[in-house]
Scaffold this motif. Structure first.
Motif, PDB file in Angstrom:
ATOM      1  N   LEU A   1       0.807  -1.208   0.000  1.00 27.28           N
ATOM      2  CA  LEU A   1       0.000   0.000   0.000  1.00 27.28           C
ATOM      3  C   LEU A   1       0.845   1.266   0.000  1.00 27.28           C
ATOM      4  CD1 LEU A   1      -2.678  -1.063   2.651  1.00 27.28           C
ATOM      5  CD2 LEU A   1      -2.831  -1.235   0.154  1.00 27.28           C
ATOM      6  N   GLY A   2       2.021   1.204   0.597  1.00 25.87           N
ATOM      7  CA  GLY A   2       2.864   2.386   0.659  1.00 25.87           C
ATOM      8  C   GLY A   2       3.966   2.224   1.685  1.00 25.87           C
ATOM      9  N   TYR A   3       4.432   3.327   2.206  1.00 26.62           N
ATOM     10  CA  TYR A   3       5.589   3.329   3.097  1.00 26.62           C
ATOM     11  C   TYR A   3       5.490   4.513   4.043  1.00 26.62           C
ATOM     12  CZ  TYR A   3       6.966   6.986  -0.120  1.00 26.62           C
ATOM     13  OH  TYR A   3       6.973   8.129  -0.876  1.00 26.62           O
ATOM     14  N   LEU A   4       6.325   4.496   5.075  1.00 28.61           N
ATOM     15  CA  LEU A   4       6.451   5.642   5.969  1.00 28.61           C
ATOM     16  C   LEU A   4       7.823   5.622   6.609  1.00 28.61           C
ATOM     17  CD1 LEU A   4       4.998   4.999   9.439  1.00 28.61           C
ATOM     18  CD2 LEU A   4       4.442   3.386   7.639  1.00 28.61           C
ATOM     19  N   GLU A   5       8.253   6.782   7.038  1.00 24.48           N
ATOM     20  CA  GLU A   5       9.510   6.929   7.763  1.00 24.48           C
ATOM     21  C   GLU A   5       9.167   7.273   9.202  1.00 24.48           C
ATOM     22  OE1 GLU A   5      13.776   9.318   7.378  1.00 24.48           O
ATOM     23  OE2 GLU A   5      11.933  10.148   6.520  1.00 24.48           O
ATOM     24  N   ALA A   6       9.684   6.478  10.138  1.00 26.83           N
ATOM     25  CA  ALA A   6       9.355   6.662  11.546  1.00 26.83           C
ATOM     26  C   ALA A   6      10.505   6.152  12.404  1.00 26.83           C
ATOM     27  CB  ALA A   6       8.061   5.923  11.893  1.00 26.83           C
ATOM     28  N   PRO A   7      10.580   6.585  13.658  1.00 26.81           N
ATOM     29  CA  PRO A   7      11.607   6.066  14.570  1.00 26.81           C
ATOM     30  C   PRO A   7      11.442   4.561  14.767  1.00 26.81           C
ATOM     31  CG  PRO A   7      10.623   8.060  15.459  1.00 26.81           C
ATOM     32  CD  PRO A   7       9.790   7.666  14.289  1.00 26.81           C
ATOM     33  N   PRO A   8      12.501   3.870  15.141  1.00 32.13           N
ATOM     34  CA  PRO A   8      12.415   2.419  15.326  1.00 32.13           C
ATOM     35  C   PRO A   8      11.585   2.058  16.549  1.00 32.13           C
ATOM     36  CG  PRO A   8      14.563   3.220  16.006  1.00 32.13           C
ATOM     37  CD  PRO A   8      13.855   4.382  15.369  1.00 32.13           C
ATOM     38  N   SER A   9      11.022   0.870  16.515  1.00 33.76           N
ATOM     39  CA  SER A   9      10.265   0.363  17.657  1.00 33.76           C
ATOM     40  C   SER A   9      11.218  -0.124  18.736  1.00 33.76           C
ATOM     41  CB  SER A   9       9.361  -0.791  17.206  1.00 33.76           C
ATOM     42  OG  SER A   9      10.158  -1.901  16.803  1.00 33.76           O
ATOM     43  N   ASP A  10      10.668  -0.390  19.910  1.00 32.67           N
ATOM     44  CA  ASP A  10      11.490  -0.958  20.978  1.00 32.67           C
ATOM     45  C   ASP A  10      12.022  -2.333  20.583  1.00 32.67           C
ATOM     46  OD1 ASP A  10      11.140   1.241  22.526  1.00 32.67           O
ATOM     47  OD2 ASP A  10       9.603   0.381  23.832  1.00 32.67           O
TER      48      ASP A  10
ATOM     49  N   ASN B   1      19.052  -3.565  17.318  1.00 28.91           N
ATOM     50  CA  ASN B   1      20.023  -2.592  16.825  1.00 28.91           C
ATOM     51  C   ASN B   1      19.748  -1.261  17.516  1.00 28.91           C
ATOM     52  OD1 ASN B   1      21.570  -0.743  15.362  1.00 28.91           O
ATOM     53  ND2 ASN B   1      21.273  -1.825  13.428  1.00 28.91           N
ATOM     54  N   PRO B   2      20.673  -0.751  18.324  1.00 30.52           N
ATOM     55  CA  PRO B   2      20.402   0.458  19.122  1.00 30.52           C
ATOM     56  C   PRO B   2      20.407   1.756  18.319  1.00 30.52           C
ATOM     57  CG  PRO B   2      22.644  -0.303  19.490  1.00 30.52           C
ATOM     58  CD  PRO B   2      21.997  -1.322  18.634  1.00 30.52           C
TER      59      PRO B   2
ATOM     60  N   PRO C   1      19.103   4.848  16.818  1.00 28.97           N
ATOM     61  CA  PRO C   1      17.807   5.513  17.007  1.00 28.97           C
ATOM     62  C   PRO C   1      17.309   6.272  15.771  1.00 28.97           C
ATOM     63  CG  PRO C   1      19.522   6.858  17.947  1.00 28.97           C
ATOM     64  CD  PRO C   1      20.213   5.645  17.389  1.00 28.97           C
ATOM     65  N   SER C   2      18.053   6.270  14.688  1.00 31.95           N
ATOM     66  CA  SER C   2      17.642   7.044  13.515  1.00 31.95           C
ATOM     67  C   SER C   2      16.392   6.445  12.889  1.00 31.95           C
ATOM     68  CB  SER C   2      18.776   7.083  12.491  1.00 31.95           C
ATOM     69  OG  SER C   2      19.137   5.767  12.094  1.00 31.95           O
ATOM     70  N   ASP C   3      15.673   7.304  12.172  1.00 35.27           N
ATOM     71  CA  ASP C   3      14.434   6.861  11.535  1.00 35.27           C
ATOM     72  C   ASP C   3      14.689   5.670  10.616  1.00 35.27           C
ATOM     73  OD1 ASP C   3      13.141   8.837  12.833  1.00 35.27           O
ATOM     74  OD2 ASP C   3      12.661  10.046  11.066  1.00 35.27           O
ATOM     75  N   THR C   4      13.707   4.797  10.548  1.00 36.43           N
ATOM     76  CA  THR C   4      13.807   3.625   9.702  1.00 36.43           C
ATOM     77  C   THR C   4      12.650   3.611   8.714  1.00 36.43           C
ATOM     78  OG1 THR C   4      14.076   1.217   9.703  1.00 36.43           O
ATOM     79  CG2 THR C   4      12.477   2.132  11.223  1.00 36.43           C
ATOM     80  N   LEU C   5      12.734   2.746   7.747  1.00 34.79           N
ATOM     81  CA  LEU C   5      11.717   2.648   6.713  1.00 34.79           C
ATOM     82  C   LEU C   5      10.749   1.520   7.054  1.00 34.79           C
ATOM     83  CD1 LEU C   5      10.720   3.652   3.944  1.00 34.79           C
ATOM     84  CD2 LEU C   5      12.242   1.978   2.881  1.00 34.79           C
ATOM     85  N   TRP C   6       9.475   1.841   7.021  1.00 35.60           N
ATOM     86  CA  TRP C   6       8.408   0.871   7.250  1.00 35.60           C
ATOM     87  C   TRP C   6       7.619   0.721   5.945  1.00 35.60           C
ATOM     88  CZ3 TRP C   6       6.713  -0.418  12.574  1.00 35.60           C
ATOM     89  CH2 TRP C   6       7.515   0.163  13.563  1.00 35.60           C
TER      90      TRP C   6
END
Length: 519
Positions: free
Chosen positions: A251-260, A266-267, A269-274
């Motif tokens: 459906l698409g994508y988003l850029e957001a901080p990583p989950s716990d 992987n520690p 904290p930079s935004d990741t691709l979902w």
């Protein structure tokens, strides 16, 4: 947005928003802070401050969220506002947990013969995404989603070093599996925020830092196969699954901080691709291989007047029809990709998904391909489109469609066909096997067919005939219609005939009368 209470899920880490602990939500990106500051920016010194409208709205929203958080999860699921997601959120999400557990196997997720896409580009991940989706039609906002359940963790194999050399298209044998997962899969609720568009269940895949290029490659392949991402995301999420392409729709994508969950691996904290996928309730073939039962005898009033022999024959024929339908669906999906210049390069029992494997639901069977993160895209088709006579005139090899110097495209297509041969052999062994029969796993089949018998289907048949206790049912199925099953397997192992051509010419897919005989 209606919150769901799920104490077993940890919150995705937020930057500018504190969420109620029992409500897992995706955090908004940094630009949302400006919405609050805008209401107080025009206050004049010396005068009474103006009411902070945005802050008041945020406070009321938070109070409503806290009130809804006390509601029981099932009550929220079945509420009128959530009716769009309720149909699948209870039963299907739990089934998807089992599916993801099977998918999380490294051997099932990405089998031998797959390679990680090329060396890292100088462009960042989001720059590459922007180049693929210039108009941002596929971009979602993090605050549009609520995490419902963790489905599983998927590992991939880095088999770049084990790719076959030119002239040797046999799948590599024992690629090393990564110790840590690369993708984390969630069930989530998507709320578009538009009138008459209630929450709908979707699947979120969080790509860790070491697999972000895989996510970009998935987007690129999906764009080649299905065209540009749709702007009407909600409509795509609720569309009938039987009317789409034979691949798992993105459906698409988003850029957001990583989950716990991701930070524990992987520690960074930079935004990741979902990536956001349509939730269709499809389950991987690996789960089918683990749970398929013996054929069921007919039921109902008509079955009461059937002889025992006829009832057994009817049950076997229903099972054989299901196995043939699975083979047809797999080759149709593979042909769909090859006609559009895409080689899957990772075909395994975790990348083939089905909606059912019941003998009684063969008419509703859907077979789709998933996990295109390691696929390769070529400028030209790997097989002719339906109705093109070029493949028939060249014996079905479609060599005219491949550049004379492009050996990689031919090798990758051949590997896809050989991987399909291995999958179908295992499916046929499990589906047609007798009660208590021990079936070879995929690794054993690879060794026998490629290392021991060197793709000689006759030697493989003789081997199976020597073990009647385990393979008599499989041999009986393959012998039907004058050995049509062996013919199909032989052509797939050679990998010279295109998938679409096999569907048109192979006797295995020809409509013939039943020849099931019960002694």
């Amino acid at each position: 947005m209606l919150p769901l209470r799920h104490h077993s899920m940890r919150l995705i880490r937020t930057r500018h928003l504190t969420a109620v602990p029992s409500i897992p939500v995706l955090p908004p990106k940094a630009h949302t802070r400006r919405w609050v500051l805008r209401a107080t920016a025009e206050d004049v010194p010396g005068e009474e401050p103006k009411p902070d409208i945005d802050a008041l709205a945020a406070f009321l929203t938070k109070r409503a969220v806290e009130m809804r958080a006390s509601m029981d999860e099932l009550d929220v699921m079945m509420s009128q506002e959530d009716s769009y997601a309720a149909d699948e959120a209870i039963d299907t999400v739990d089934e998807e947990v089992e599916a993801a557990a099977a998918l999380a196997s490294a051997d099932a997720a990405v089998p031998a013969g797959a390679a990680v896409p090329g060396q890292p580009s100088v462009m960042s991940t989001m720059e590459m995404v922007d180049a693929l989706d210039e108009e941002k039609t596929g971009e979602f906002l993090p605050q549009d989603f609520q995490i419902v359940k963790l489905l599983g963790r998927v590992g991939m194999q880095d088999a770049a070093a084990s790719q076959p050399t030119s002239g040797d298209a046999s799948p590599s044998r024992s690629p090393p599996a990564l110790e840590q997962p690369n993708i984390i899969v969630y069930a989530a609720r998507y709320n578009s925020g538009l009138p008459y568009q209630g929450p709908v269940t979707v699947q979120l895949r969080e790509y860790l830092k070491n697999s972000r290029r895989v996510a970009v490659n998935e987007l690129m392949v999906q764009q080649r196969l299905c065209g540009d991402l749709r702007q009407e995301k909600w409509q795509a999420a609720v569309a009938d699954r039987s009317k789409g392409h034979p691949i798992m729709p993105i459906l698409g994508y988003l850029e957001a901080p990583p989950s716990d969950e991701a930070l524990a691996i992987n520690p960074d904290p930079s935004d990741t691709l979902w990536l956001v996928y349509k939730f269709e309730g499809m389950r991987p073939m690996s789960l089918m291989l683990q749970s398929m039962e013996l054929p069921e005898e007919p039921t109902g009033i008509g079955a009461m007047f059937m002889r025992r022999e006829d009832a057994i024959a009817a049950a076997l024929q229903a099972r054989y029809n299901l196995l043939a339908a699975i083979a047809r669906g797999l080759l149709q999906a593979l042909s769909f990709c090859h006609q559009r210049g895409v080689a899957h390069c990772g075909l395994g029992c975790g990348s083939v998904v089905l909606n059912t494997w019941s003998d009684k639901e063969v008419d509703q069977l859907l077979v789709k391909l998933d996990n295109f993160g390691l696929a390769r895209v070529y400028k030209h088709p790997l097989e002719p489109p339906l109705g093109d006579s070029s493949s028939s005139s060249s014996g079905g090899s479609s060599t005219a469609l491949l550049n004379s110097d492009d050996t990689d495209a031919g090798i990758q297509r051949q590997q896809d066909l050989q991987a399909a041969a291995l999958l179908l052999t295992e499916v046929f062994m499990v589906g047609a096997g007798a009660s208590g029969a021990e079936v070879m796993d995929l690794a054993a089949l690879k060794r026998l067919l490629f290392d021991v018998f060197h793709e000689d289907i006759g030697l493989f048949k003789e081997y199976c005939l020597q073990d009647e206790d385990n393979y008599s049912g499989f041999v009986g199925f393959m012998d039907m219609h004058r050995g049509a099953g062996w013919e199909l397997l032989d052509k797939l192992l050679k990998g010279e005939t295109a998938a679409g051509e096999l569907l048109r010419t192979c006797r295995f897919f020809s409509p013939v009368s039943s020849d099931v005989v019960v002694e």
